[in-house]
Design an enzyme around this catalytic site. Structure first.
Site, PDB file in Angstrom:
ATOM      1  N   ASP A 120      19.325   0.307  -3.860  1.00  0.00           N
ATOM      2  CA  ASP A 120      18.400   1.237  -4.509  1.00  0.00           C
ATOM      3  C   ASP A 120      17.564   0.581  -5.603  1.00  0.00           C
ATOM      4  O   ASP A 120      16.760   1.250  -6.255  1.00  0.00           O
ATOM      5  CB  ASP A 120      19.163   2.423  -5.113  1.00  0.00           C
ATOM      6  N   CYS A 167      10.281   0.403  -0.947  1.00  0.00           N
ATOM      7  CA  CYS A 167      11.217   1.443  -0.522  1.00  0.00           C
ATOM      8  C   CYS A 167      10.822   2.060   0.807  1.00  0.00           C
ATOM      9  O   CYS A 167      11.659   2.525   1.570  1.00  0.00           O
ATOM     10  CB  CYS A 167      11.288   2.544  -1.576  1.00  0.00           C
TER      11      CYS A 167
END
Length: 305
Positions: A84, A238
């Site tokens: 993340d 992402c």
């Protein structure tokens, strides 16, 4: 050695706290003299759940508030799921330790009491990386985006909104939900996200963090270095369906990567081996090789997006 309470920053979700507690447990085991305090906060990425990450600013939204707290001295270290974290971290906030890796692979989760996935019902996927590979495995199955913590996603699955979910094995295991796993995807079926299963400990540059030495796993560090170098070389953010997984055997690293080119909706995969001391170079070299293969059309497949 610290003579004060060490404040450990974490996102406030059940999974994030469970993962941070794993790191704190390792610190306590090796340094019982260190007193730790858990500090949780909700990040922007946790607050905005009705839009995909690429629409609201990317993975940095999961670390922004924790980075600010570190810079301001409100916490002393922060713990993140490495997958993340943005591929570039601020020089003043280095990654100090990489935890021993949990199961790095993705898995298929079905509604409670269901033994097989009805392919007319949508699979819940949180990103393009999983979507690309799921469609290769199952063809033109309906796929629907999903955000939120593990329990929120499972509730949506069990209520009938989805027919299946693709989740990280490590996340389910860390909150005691491994029993929900129906099938673990092999590396040949689904290449994981770079860093999946590894926890990263971030701190401030120039401070004494010698008490974190035992928290850092050398194998995870090598894997993280190769995988993140691969993604960084391909400018993978992402929203980019880039995947990478490094396997360490003795003094060698075998890196498997997936490079997806969005405008054309096609991708290419490949592997490369090098010595562990060349982990970063390995990631960069494989990335360049896959990019070259894409440009020449060698081994390129339709990504189905």
């Amino acid at each position: 050695m610290p003579n004060k309470i060490i404040r450990v920053g974490s996102r406030e979700s059940v999974l994030a706290v469970a993962q941070t507690e794993l790191v704190m447990e390792t610190i306590r085991k090796n340094h019982p003299e260190v007193e730790l305090e858990l500090v949780t906060m909700k990040t922007t990425g946790d607050k905005i759940l009705d839009k995909s990450l690429d629409k609201i600013g990317g993975k940095g939204l999961f670390v922004k508030e924790l980075d600010k707290a570190l810079m301001e001295g409100r916490i002393d270290i922060s713990v993140h799921s490495l997958k993340d974290m943005p591929m570039e971290t601020p020089d003043e906030l280095p990654i100090l330790a990489y935890s021993k890796r949990g199961n790095p692979f993705d898995c298929l989760v079905l509604p409670e009491g269901v033994d097989s996935w009805d392919h007319t019902t949508p699979a819940g996927c949180s990103g393009h990386r999983r979507r690309v590979q799921l469609q290769k495995l199952f063809g033109d199955v309906p796929i629907k985006g999903i955000r939120g913590n593990i329990h929120t996603r499972l509730n949506k699955l069990d209520s009938g909104e989805y027919g299946a979910l693709v989740l990280a094995c490590s996340g389910l295991a860390r909150v005691g939900l491994s029993s929900r796993i129906h099938h673990v995807f092999t590396l040949e079926e689904m290449i994981p996200s770079a860093g999946q299963g590894i926890l990263a400990v971030q701190g401030r540059k120039g401070e004494d963090y010698s008490w974190l030495m035992e928290t850092d796993d050398p194998i995870s560090r090598i894997q993280a270095t190769a995988e993140r170098a691969f993604v960084r070389t391909l400018d993978g953010g992402c929203s980019s369906p880039i995947a990478a997984y490094a396997q360490v055997s003795g003094q060698e690293v075998l890196l498997t990567g997936l490079y997806y080119h969005d405008p054309e909706g096609i991708y290419v995969t490949g592997t490369k081996t090098d010595r562990i001391e060349n982990a970063q170079k390995l990631g960069e070299t494989l990335a360049e090789e896959l990019k070259s293969r894409f440009l020449c059309g060698c081994g390129v497949e339709n990504g189905g997006l």
